[in-house]
Design a protein around this motif. Structure first.
Motif, PDB file in Angstrom:
ATOM      1  N   LEU A 121       0.835  -1.210   0.000  1.00  0.00           N
ATOM      2  CA  LEU A 121       0.000   0.000   0.000  1.00  0.00           C
ATOM      3  C   LEU A 121       0.869   1.258   0.000  1.00  0.00           C
ATOM      4  CD1 LEU A 121      -2.819  -1.270   2.409  1.00  0.00           C
ATOM      5  CD2 LEU A 121      -2.999  -0.937  -0.063  1.00  0.00           C
ATOM      6  N   ASN A 122       2.019   1.216   0.696  1.00  0.00           N
ATOM      7  CA  ASN A 122       2.951   2.358   0.599  1.00  0.00           C
ATOM      8  C   ASN A 122       3.431   2.540  -0.837  1.00  0.00           C
ATOM      9  OD1 ASN A 122       2.967   3.149   3.308  1.00  0.00           O
ATOM     10  ND2 ASN A 122       4.704   1.841   3.850  1.00  0.00           N
ATOM     11  N   ILE A 123       3.741   1.425  -1.497  1.00  0.00           N
ATOM     12  CA  ILE A 123       4.214   1.502  -2.894  1.00  0.00           C
ATOM     13  C   ILE A 123       3.118   2.109  -3.778  1.00  0.00           C
ATOM     14  CG2 ILE A 123       4.873   0.131  -4.923  1.00  0.00           C
ATOM     15  CD1 ILE A 123       6.258  -1.857  -2.950  1.00  0.00           C
ATOM     16  N   PHE A 124       1.892   1.631  -3.613  1.00  0.00           N
ATOM     17  CA  PHE A 124       0.801   2.169  -4.456  1.00  0.00           C
ATOM     18  C   PHE A 124       0.603   3.667  -4.179  1.00  0.00           C
ATOM     19  CE2 PHE A 124      -1.142  -2.344  -4.005  1.00  0.00           C
ATOM     20  CZ  PHE A 124      -0.285  -2.828  -4.990  1.00  0.00           C
ATOM     21  N   ASN A 125       0.654   4.049  -2.903  1.00  0.00           N
ATOM     22  CA  ASN A 125       0.507   5.482  -2.585  1.00  0.00           C
ATOM     23  C   ASN A 125       1.550   6.307  -3.334  1.00  0.00           C
ATOM     24  OD1 ASN A 125      -1.560   5.063  -0.767  1.00  0.00           O
ATOM     25  ND2 ASN A 125      -0.275   5.230   1.058  1.00  0.00           N
ATOM     26  N   LYS A 126       2.785   5.807  -3.326  1.00  0.00           N
ATOM     27  CA  LYS A 126       3.877   6.593  -3.924  1.00  0.00           C
ATOM     28  C   LYS A 126       3.769   6.642  -5.447  1.00  0.00           C
ATOM     29  CE  LYS A 126       6.969   7.094  -0.249  1.00  0.00           C
ATOM     30  NZ  LYS A 126       8.190   7.826   0.053  1.00  0.00           N
ATOM     31  N   HIS A 127       2.986   5.728  -6.035  1.00  0.00           N
ATOM     32  CA  HIS A 127       2.769   5.763  -7.493  1.00  0.00           C
ATOM     33  C   HIS A 127       1.352   6.249  -7.812  1.00  0.00           C
ATOM     34  CE1 HIS A 127       6.428   3.822  -8.971  1.00  0.00           C
ATOM     35  NE2 HIS A 127       6.365   2.993  -7.936  1.00  0.00           N
ATOM     36  N   SER A 128       0.768   7.001  -6.901  1.00  0.00           N
ATOM     37  CA  SER A 128      -0.663   7.278  -7.081  1.00  0.00           C
ATOM     38  C   SER A 128      -0.954   8.256  -8.210  1.00  0.00           C
ATOM     39  CB  SER A 128      -1.285   7.762  -5.776  1.00  0.00           C
ATOM     40  OG  SER A 128      -0.562   8.863  -5.292  1.00  0.00           O
ATOM     41  N   ASP A 129       0.095   8.820  -8.834  1.00  0.00           N
ATOM     42  CA  ASP A 129      -0.161   9.618 -10.044  1.00  0.00           C
ATOM     43  C   ASP A 129      -0.590   8.715 -11.199  1.00  0.00           C
ATOM     44  OD1 ASP A 129       2.420   8.500  -9.947  1.00  0.00           O
ATOM     45  OD2 ASP A 129       3.214   9.955 -11.378  1.00  0.00           O
ATOM     46  N   ARG A 130      -0.176   7.435 -11.183  1.00  0.00           N
ATOM     47  CA  ARG A 130      -0.481   6.552 -12.311  1.00  0.00           C
ATOM     48  C   ARG A 130      -1.256   5.296 -11.933  1.00  0.00           C
ATOM     49  NH1 ARG A 130       2.475   6.839 -16.660  1.00  0.00           N
ATOM     50  NH2 ARG A 130       0.581   6.017 -17.573  1.00  0.00           N
ATOM     51  N   ILE A 131      -1.232   4.926 -10.666  1.00  0.00           N
ATOM     52  CA  ILE A 131      -1.985   3.732 -10.255  1.00  0.00           C
ATOM     53  C   ILE A 131      -3.397   4.198  -9.891  1.00  0.00           C
ATOM     54  CG2 ILE A 131      -2.168   1.830  -8.590  1.00  0.00           C
ATOM     55  CD1 ILE A 131       0.337   1.350  -9.913  1.00  0.00           C
ATOM     56  N   ALA A 132      -4.365   3.728 -10.660  1.00  0.00           N
ATOM     57  CA  ALA A 132      -5.742   4.190 -10.471  1.00  0.00           C
ATOM     58  C   ALA A 132      -6.515   3.299  -9.511  1.00  0.00           C
ATOM     59  CB  ALA A 132      -6.463   4.229 -11.810  1.00  0.00           C
ATOM     60  N   MET A 133      -6.054   2.072  -9.364  1.00  0.00           N
ATOM     61  CA  MET A 133      -6.791   1.125  -8.521  1.00  0.00           C
ATOM     62  C   MET A 133      -5.870  -0.036  -8.175  1.00  0.00           C
ATOM     63  SD  MET A 133     -10.151  -1.232  -9.413  1.00  0.00           S
ATOM     64  CE  MET A 133     -11.059  -0.063 -10.351  1.00  0.00           C
ATOM     65  N   ALA A 134      -6.146  -0.669  -7.047  1.00  0.00           N
ATOM     66  CA  ALA A 134      -5.471  -1.929  -6.704  1.00  0.00           C
ATOM     67  C   ALA A 134      -6.474  -2.766  -5.925  1.00  0.00           C
ATOM     68  CB  ALA A 134      -4.221  -1.668  -5.869  1.00  0.00           C
ATOM     69  N   ASN A 135      -6.414  -4.093  -6.116  1.00  0.00           N
ATOM     70  CA  ASN A 135      -7.411  -4.972  -5.499  1.00  0.00           C
ATOM     71  C   ASN A 135      -6.695  -6.158  -4.885  1.00  0.00           C
ATOM     72  OD1 ASN A 135      -8.260  -3.808  -8.266  1.00  0.00           O
ATOM     73  ND2 ASN A 135     -10.165  -3.918  -7.138  1.00  0.00           N
ATOM     74  N   ILE A 136      -6.733  -6.235  -3.565  1.00  0.00           N
ATOM     75  CA  ILE A 136      -6.052  -7.351  -2.909  1.00  0.00           C
ATOM     76  C   ILE A 136      -6.819  -8.639  -3.189  1.00  0.00           C
ATOM     77  CG2 ILE A 136      -7.238  -7.124  -0.658  1.00  0.00           C
ATOM     78  CD1 ILE A 136      -4.505  -7.824   0.654  1.00  0.00           C
ATOM     79  N   ALA A 137      -6.051  -9.731  -3.381  1.00  0.00           N
ATOM     80  CA  ALA A 137      -6.639 -11.048  -3.629  1.00  0.00           C
ATOM     81  C   ALA A 137      -6.476 -11.881  -2.352  1.00  0.00           C
ATOM     82  CB  ALA A 137      -5.934 -11.713  -4.801  1.00  0.00           C
ATOM     83  N   GLN A 138      -7.636 -12.223  -1.823  1.00  0.00           N
ATOM     84  CA  GLN A 138      -8.984 -11.823  -2.159  1.00  0.00           C
ATOM     85  C   GLN A 138      -9.683 -11.373  -0.877  1.00  0.00           C
ATOM     86  OE1 GLN A 138     -11.141 -14.596  -4.600  1.00  0.00           O
ATOM     87  NE2 GLN A 138      -9.460 -14.826  -6.061  1.00  0.00           N
ATOM     88  N   MET A 139     -10.906 -10.960  -0.970  1.00  0.00           N
ATOM     89  CA  MET A 139     -11.553 -10.311   0.163  1.00  0.00           C
ATOM     90  C   MET A 139     -11.811 -11.240   1.358  1.00  0.00           C
ATOM     91  SD  MET A 139     -14.802  -7.831  -0.011  1.00  0.00           S
ATOM     92  CE  MET A 139     -15.992  -9.064  -0.397  1.00  0.00           C
ATOM     93  N   VAL A 140     -12.438 -12.408   1.087  1.00  0.00           N
ATOM     94  CA  VAL A 140     -12.829 -13.305   2.188  1.00  0.00           C
ATOM     95  C   VAL A 140     -12.382 -14.737   1.881  1.00  0.00           C
ATOM     96  CG1 VAL A 140     -14.742 -14.000   3.706  1.00  0.00           C
ATOM     97  CG2 VAL A 140     -14.967 -11.943   2.347  1.00  0.00           C
ATOM     98  N   ASN A 141     -11.720 -15.373   2.827  1.00  0.00           N
ATOM     99  CA  ASN A 141     -11.443 -16.824   2.815  1.00  0.00           C
ATOM    100  C   ASN A 141     -10.544 -17.320   1.689  1.00  0.00           C
ATOM    101  OD1 ASN A 141     -13.043 -17.253   5.084  1.00  0.00           O
ATOM    102  ND2 ASN A 141     -14.895 -17.673   3.872  1.00  0.00           N
ATOM    103  N   VAL A 142      -9.951 -16.427   0.915  1.00  0.00           N
ATOM    104  CA  VAL A 142      -9.090 -16.865  -0.200  1.00  0.00           C
ATOM    105  C   VAL A 142      -7.813 -16.023  -0.208  1.00  0.00           C
ATOM    106  CG1 VAL A 142      -8.882 -16.971  -2.726  1.00  0.00           C
ATOM    107  CG2 VAL A 142     -11.019 -17.675  -1.636  1.00  0.00           C
ATOM    108  N   LEU A 143      -6.658 -16.703  -0.302  1.00  0.00           N
ATOM    109  CA  LEU A 143      -5.353 -16.042  -0.365  1.00  0.00           C
ATOM    110  C   LEU A 143      -5.220 -15.014   0.772  1.00  0.00           C
ATOM    111  CD1 LEU A 143      -4.950 -15.892  -4.265  1.00  0.00           C
ATOM    112  CD2 LEU A 143      -3.987 -17.557  -2.685  1.00  0.00           C
ATOM    113  N   GLN A 144      -4.707 -13.812   0.459  1.00  0.00           N
ATOM    114  CA  GLN A 144      -4.431 -12.850   1.551  1.00  0.00           C
ATOM    115  C   GLN A 144      -5.711 -12.119   1.939  1.00  0.00           C
ATOM    116  OE1 GLN A 144      -1.073 -10.188   1.040  1.00  0.00           O
ATOM    117  NE2 GLN A 144      -1.436  -9.217   3.011  1.00  0.00           N
ATOM    118  N   ALA A 145      -6.618 -12.856   2.551  1.00  0.00           N
ATOM    119  CA  ALA A 145      -7.957 -12.322   2.839  1.00  0.00           C
ATOM    120  C   ALA A 145      -7.920 -11.290   3.958  1.00  0.00           C
ATOM    121  CB  ALA A 145      -8.874 -13.472   3.224  1.00  0.00           C
TER     122      ALA A 145
END
Ligand code: AHR
Length: 497
Positions: free
Chosen positions: A328-352
């Motif tokens: 999230l720090n990395i995305f913040n620092k690139h926020s001029d070009r990163i429009a969205m990020a989606n962690i995988a995944q929300m519930v019960n899967v991978l980094q929930a």
């Protein structure tokens, strides 16, 4: 002692809230059990959707949710998921455990879930096994307000008004599970499909092309060359794993220091990949009309012992809190070009962010990091620099500290700091260049590197006060002692003079 400088006079760009998005797929117990339990369930729900999960997501102000996949998206036929539930077609979820998908959670249920949470929908269409007509009709079904066969069908299914839909993805991982295409072929295919995705009324689609896997720079090159003019964004997927090869996953818990540092070292590669993909994009799009979206990221471990290997259910420790904080720090620092990020995944899967078991729900260390970092949504990134030292085993070293800083719309300055060391605290001397601040709040998520929450001990890891922060009277010098294995947020209010 480490120097940290935050220049509040140098305000950079607005951090788009969508960086704090999640991803949900018809995979394992993400949708069924995790989000949707059906109206007749004894688990408290509204229209079949778990109330506890909705409340937890509202608390972190989830801005956007991607659905229905993932690899599932390129096998999903949306018409199977509308209309009377008992008449809906069943299918085999071939990617994920070969289980029967009864389609009881479809477009209407997803839109209702987003309404309850208060987030924007991001829908991923089927290119791999779907047709242009099918995708075209899905958009018409969801967003057309006039009279047409699709809008009529939507009304018959109980939704009078069209939904608002901005984010639409044209295929998922079409270099792999989405059709094993070559970049040139996908780029042309994208152009064809995207042509028929219409804007109805005042609904304006933001068209998203399937971008690269990790460091596949050739994919970005070809895609931008052939299809760059036809999309609003391209995606990138990068998962952190700790093995020395992609398919050798490591356990989520019970690890030693070597595997602590391996995972953090591999997480930090995100920054280099984003930078290099953006450099390629800039050559084809110097005016920055096309954004980059990281719509799958997070840790990928061995599944929990005794669970279905196709369900990708894994535990979540303090190490994952660090993985979230760094990304999230990395995305913040690139926020001029990163429009969205989606962690995988929300519930019960991978980094929930959430785990459920029957009626029980726990919040993971990763959830608590999203909770701390939510203040960056719509805030302005400020210039910041941290002195660090390299730590960790040879081949897997990392800087000991990682950070980003922003100023919120109420002028509060927020510093989000990670101490990557498994066993050493860090004394940080912060210089605030600016008008002067006073300490408002200091919070942290931390503990031993392998700590995690269980259904028996749901609050072993939670947000706690960080007590080791002292501001000097001049309001410009802040001393922080950051314990090892910690993600912290320090909030400072401007001093009225
Ligand atoms: O998130 C799990 C899977 O990882 C997704 O379905 C796919 O897009 C990626 O390979």
């Amino acid at each position: 002692m480490f120097h940290y400088v935050v220049n509040t006079y140098h305000r950079k760009y607005t951090i788009r809230p969508e960086i704090y998005g999640n991803f949900s797929e018809h995979l394992g117990r993400c949708i069924y059990g995790g989000i949707y339990v059906g109206e007749d369930s004894p688990i408290p729900n509204q229209k079949g959707i778990r109330t506890d999960v909705v409340q937890a997501l509202r608390k972190i102000h989830l801005p956007v949710l991607r659905w229905p996949g993932g690899c599932f998206a390129d096998e999903y036929h949306w018409k199977d998921g509308i209309g009377e539930k008992k008449l809906r077609k069943k299918m085999v979820n071939t990617h994920w455990g070969g289980v029967v998908e009864d389609n009881s959670f479809g477009t209407h249920e997803f839109m209702e879930f987003c309404r309850q949470v208060g987030c924007q929908p991001y829908i991923n269409g089927n290119v791999g096994s779907g047709t242009v007509e099918e995708m075209q009709q899905w958009i018409e079904y969801m967003t057309f307000d006039g009279q047409s066969p699709m809008s009529q069908l939507r009304r018959e299914n109980g939704q009078e008004q069209p939904w608002k839909l901005k984010y639409f993805g044209v295929g998922n991982e079409n270099w792999g599970c989405g059709g094993n295409m070559r970049p040139e072929f996908y780029a042309d295919t994208y152009r064809r499909y995207a042509t028929y995705l219409r804007n109805f009324g005042d609904n304006k689609l933001y068209k998203i092309a399937c971008g690269p896997n990790s460091d596949d720079y050739n994919w970005t090159e070809q895609l931008m060359k052939i299809a760059g003019k036809y999309c609003n964004a391209i995606t990138m997927h990068y998962y952190t794993n700790g093995g020395d090869a992609w398919n050798r996953k490591v356990p989520a818990t019970g690890f030693d220091q070597e595997y602590w540092y391996r995972m953090l070292h591999n997480t930090l590669k995100m920054d280099e990949m984003i930078t290099k993909h953006l450099q390629i994009m800039d050559r084809y799009d110097p005016e920055h009309k096309v954004d980059l979206i990281v719509d799958e990221w997070g840790s990928w471990y061995q599944v929990e012992p005794g669970t279905n290997p196709g369900f990708l259910y894994q535990q979540n420790t303090i190490r994952d809190a660090l993985i979230a904080g760094i990304n999230l720090n990395i995305f913040n620092k690139h926020s001029d070009r990163i429009a969205m990020a989606n962690i995988a995944q929300m519930v019960n899967v991978l980094q929930a962010v959430i785990l459920t078991e029957g009626e029980k729900m726990i919040l993971t260390p990763t959830y608590h990091v999203f909770d701390l970092y939510q203040v960056h949504q719509n805030a302005t990134l400020v210039d910041s620099w941290m002195e660090t030292k390299e730590i960790g085993p040879e081949g897997f070293t990392c800087p000991n500290l990682h950070e980003s800083a922003s100023i919120g719309q109420d002028d509060t300055l927020h510093l989000t700091l990670c101490n990557l060391s498994a066993d050493q605290k860090a004394d940080i001397e912060t210089t605030l260049v600016g008008e002067g601040y006073q300490l408002k709040e200091a919070l942290m998520v931390g503990g031993n590197m392998g700590d995690y929450n269980t259904f028996e001990q749901p609050e072993a890891v939670t947000v706690k006060p960080l007590t080791s922060c002292r501001m000097k009277e001049n309001g410009r010098e802040l001393s922080i002692t950051l314990p090892p294995c910690t993600v912290a947020r320090i909030s400072l209010a401007p001093v009225q003079r």
